[in-house]
Design a protein around this motif. Structure first.
Motif, PDB file in Angstrom:
ATOM      1  N   ASN A  37       1.136  -0.876   0.484  1.00 31.22           N
ATOM      2  CA  ASN A  37       0.366  -0.041  -0.030  1.00 31.22           C
ATOM      3  C   ASN A  37       1.298   1.610  -0.367  1.00 31.22           C
ATOM      4  O   ASN A  37       1.777   1.498   1.025  1.00 31.22           O
ATOM      5  N   THR A  38       1.285   1.750  -1.417  1.00 30.15           N
ATOM      6  CA  THR A  38       2.628   2.891  -1.396  1.00 30.15           C
ATOM      7  C   THR A  38       1.666   4.319  -0.340  1.00 30.15           C
ATOM      8  O   THR A  38       2.328   4.962  -0.298  1.00 30.15           O
ATOM      9  N   SER A  39       0.183   4.224  -0.088  1.00 38.65           N
ATOM     10  CA  SER A  39      -0.641   5.349   0.629  1.00 38.65           C
ATOM     11  C   SER A  39      -0.320   4.935   2.598  1.00 38.65           C
ATOM     12  O   SER A  39       0.663   4.355   2.826  1.00 38.65           O
TER      13      SER A  39
ATOM     14  N   ASN B 125       3.026   1.840   2.920  1.00 35.96           N
ATOM     15  CA  ASN B 125       4.596   3.376   3.669  1.00 35.96           C
ATOM     16  C   ASN B 125       4.316   3.813   4.340  1.00 35.96           C
ATOM     17  O   ASN B 125       3.742   5.325   4.277  1.00 35.96           O
ATOM     18  N   THR B 126       4.354   3.445   5.326  1.00 34.94           N
ATOM     19  CA  THR B 126       4.307   4.034   7.156  1.00 34.94           C
ATOM     20  C   THR B 126       5.128   3.705   7.633  1.00 34.94           C
ATOM     21  O   THR B 126       6.145   3.017   6.893  1.00 34.94           O
ATOM     22  N   TRP B 127       4.896   4.157   8.805  1.00 33.68           N
ATOM     23  CA  TRP B 127       5.695   3.570   9.915  1.00 33.68           C
ATOM     24  C   TRP B 127       4.863   3.667  11.272  1.00 33.68           C
ATOM     25  O   TRP B 127       4.051   4.311  11.716  1.00 33.68           O
TER      26      TRP B 127
ATOM     27  N   GLY C 261       7.801   2.955   6.041  1.00 34.88           N
ATOM     28  CA  GLY C 261       8.167   3.848   4.828  1.00 34.88           C
ATOM     29  C   GLY C 261       9.116   4.540   6.423  1.00 34.88           C
ATOM     30  O   GLY C 261       9.069   3.840   7.556  1.00 34.88           O
ATOM     31  N   PRO C 262       9.119   5.587   6.469  1.00 33.34           N
ATOM     32  CA  PRO C 262       8.464   6.112   4.902  1.00 33.34           C
ATOM     33  C   PRO C 262       9.759   6.081   4.476  1.00 33.34           C
ATOM     34  O   PRO C 262      10.745   6.172   4.299  1.00 33.34           O
ATOM     35  N   LEU C 263       9.351   5.571   2.339  1.00 30.83           N
ATOM     36  CA  LEU C 263       9.820   5.516   1.064  1.00 30.83           C
ATOM     37  C   LEU C 263      10.124   6.103   0.369  1.00 30.83           C
ATOM     38  O   LEU C 263       8.741   7.197  -0.175  1.00 30.83           O
ATOM     39  N   VAL C 264      10.644   7.423   0.617  1.00 26.32           N
ATOM     40  CA  VAL C 264      10.678   8.725  -0.344  1.00 26.32           C
ATOM     41  C   VAL C 264      11.281   8.924  -1.518  1.00 26.32           C
ATOM     42  O   VAL C 264      12.729   7.907  -1.223  1.00 26.32           O
TER      43      VAL C 264
ATOM     44  N   LEU D 231       5.241  12.479   2.453  1.00 24.71           N
ATOM     45  CA  LEU D 231       6.795  11.994   3.084  1.00 24.71           C
ATOM     46  C   LEU D 231       7.112  12.893   2.541  1.00 24.71           C
ATOM     47  O   LEU D 231       8.738  13.197   3.951  1.00 24.71           O
ATOM     48  N   GLU D 232       7.602  13.541   1.457  1.00 25.44           N
ATOM     49  CA  GLU D 232       9.029  13.678   1.335  1.00 25.44           C
ATOM     50  C   GLU D 232       9.062  15.122   1.870  1.00 25.44           C
ATOM     51  O   GLU D 232      10.336  15.796   2.558  1.00 25.44           O
ATOM     52  N   SER D 233       8.245  15.665   2.394  1.00 25.09           N
ATOM     53  CA  SER D 233       8.137  17.236   3.274  1.00 25.09           C
ATOM     54  C   SER D 233       8.139  17.137   4.902  1.00 25.09           C
ATOM     55  O   SER D 233       8.686  17.621   5.849  1.00 25.09           O
ATOM     56  N   ILE D 234       7.995  15.904   5.232  1.00 27.53           N
ATOM     57  CA  ILE D 234       7.875  15.709   6.672  1.00 27.53           C
ATOM     58  C   ILE D 234       9.505  15.199   6.754  1.00 27.53           C
ATOM     59  O   ILE D 234      10.019  15.602   7.410  1.00 27.53           O
TER      60      ILE D 234
END
Length: 474
Positions: free
Chosen positions: A135-137, A209-211, A241-244, A371-374
């Motif tokens: 799940n990429t979200s 894609n979370t932690w 994740g996060p995979l960015v 995720l990139e922003s975080i």
């Protein structure tokens, strides 16, 4: 370790940068951190960003194979929902995937697909491969997808859509109608997509894609058979994740870098709506005036307006005398030459967000961008357009408190210049924005800890690697 002795995973990505980027990053991480041999399959596209991403990715033990594009014009209507089209594209690509895997000298021991690719599990079973969903979200989106699949469509239509009442998700944040998924908002449409819940529950695990620390209660609910687990059965949940996107081959344009280097620390607002998102002409005008009125430094990735939020791809027109495109206020470039920079069509987002001068991000709230922003410690102005982006915006503003959001629905009403000015100044100048910067940097530290050796995400992916290695043994 010889290639034939390595665990070999095949990853299948649906069309679109929102799916391809995290699939690529997962593949790279499996190669570099888990000693895998990885083959990534994606659907061939003429999308320039996808082509650039694939060409710029070179890594030993990482193979990338483009499956031929498929014509689905006779299978779905022109106005079908995007997710419905994705399901059909993935299904029609199965013969190419099957023949590609059959031709491999060393066949994969596992197949990992995104939410739209579960039909490919038939191919995995044919070749005796382990089956995983990626799940990429985020976890909340996954919980909503699974829980809504258990509820009668008529109840969702009457209670959630027509009644506009919140949808209760056991163990998780409830889903307001304002923020609901498009597939639920349009539940009465014949082409409403149905996620392959039954196939996912027969997988060997679901990667997200979370932690753990970011969505601990939702992840716990996904693992609890008394809550959402009735559908999930006992399928393991792996937050990895996060995979960015991290691409050292991309560099900032010299002019952009020089401009950013001259600005003060955290003084620039980056404005971008993803790889294809666009605004209406009227909304672009209001955004331009709002940025100008705020008098804050900005970099804006501009695409021509469209009535479709998913956007289309054009070349910026010549415009008027100072070079301002004809869909922006006349003289905008001249009036903002000391505070802003406009970049046509596309920019290397990760490189911009990581620059010390950037202190805010006006974003469409795609999960990759979030995720990139975080990961760069940058608070946000949440401006969702489609898909699950409204859900992401709700999390950012209500749960994490690292973003502000317009009071109106951006897809139904025009956000006025005065409100835009206020949001920009809140993020970039006010005490509220400073507090958000502190919180988002705490989340950044939490994410880095999860990814480091011994962290929760590191350990989750390591467990998947162990399972694949065990599957290799005779």
């Amino acid at each position: 370790m010889r290639k034939e002795d390595k665990p070999h995973a095949a990853l299948l990505a649906s069309p679109g940068m929102g799916h391809l980027i995290p699939i690529m990053e997962l593949g790279k991480r499996m190669v570099t951190h888990n000693d895998f041999h990885v083959t990534i399959f994606f659907i061939a596209s003429d999308h320039a960003s996808a082509t650039s991403l694939v060409k710029s990715t070179t890594l030993e033990n990482l193979d990338i194979i483009a499956l031929p594009s498929v014509d689905i014009s006779d299978l779905v209507g022109p106005n079908a929902q995007l997710v419905a089209k994705l399901f059909v594209i993935m299904r029609e690509s199965l013969p190419s995937l099957r023949s590609s895997i059959a031709a491999m000298k060393f066949r994969p021991s596992a197949l990992i697909v995104d939410l739209f690719g579960a039909d490919a599990f038939d191919v995995a079973e044919e070749f005796g491969m382990l089956k995983y969903v990626f799940n990429t979200s985020n976890a909340w989106c996954l919980a909503v997808v699974f829980h809504s699949a258990r509820i009668d469509d008529e109840f969702i239509l009457e209670h959630h859509v027509k009644g506009q009442k919140s949808l209760e998700i056991p163990g998780c944040k409830s889903l307001s109608f304002r923020d609901t998924l498009e597939s639920l908002r349009n539940i009465d449409r014949i082409d409403r997509p149905k996620f392959h819940g039954h196939k996912m529950t027969n997988s060997h695990g679901i990667l997200i894609n979370t932690w753990e620390d970011l969505e601990s209660s939702t992840i716990e609910a996904l693992r609890d058979n008394n809550l959402l687990g009735t559908l999930l059965l006992k399928v393991p949940i792996y937050p990895i994740g996060p995979l960015v996107r991290q691409d050292g081959n991309l560099v900032l344009d010299k002019q952009v870098k020089q401009w950013l280097d001259k600005q003060s620390i955290e003084s620039v607002l980056y404005v971008s709506f993803g790889s294809g998102g666009t605004l209406s002409a009227k909304q672009m005008t209001e955004l331009a005036w709002g940025l100008e009125q705020s008098q804050q430094k900005f970099i804006w990735v501009v695409r021509p307006p469209s009535n479709n939020a998913l956007g289309t791809y054009f070349t910026i027109s010549e415009g008027n005398v100072d070079g301002t495109p004809d869909y922006l206020p006349q003289g905008f470039f001249t009036r903002t030459k000391d505070i802003g920079m406009v970049i046509p069509m596309w920019a290397p987002q990760e490189q911009i967000l990581s620059h010390p001068s950037v202190g805010g991000f006006l974003s469409h709230c795609g999960w990759n961008s979030t995720l990139e922003s975080i990961m760069n410690g940058v608070p946000m102005i949440a401006w969702p357009l489609y898909a699950e982006q409204k859900m992401n915006a709700a999390m950012l503003t209500e749960d994490f408190e690292i973003a502000v959001r317009p009071t109106v629905s951006m897809t139904e009403e025009i956000v006025g210049r005065d409100e835009i000015e206020k949001m920009v100044r809140t993020i970039m100048v006010d005490k509220e924005g400073q507090a958000m910067k502190m919180r988002v940097k705490e989340l950044k530290n939490s994410a880095e800890k999860a990814l480091n050796k011994g962290g929760s995400s590191f350990n989750s992916l390591s467990q998947v690697a162990k399972d694949c290695m065990f599957h290799l043994q005779p």
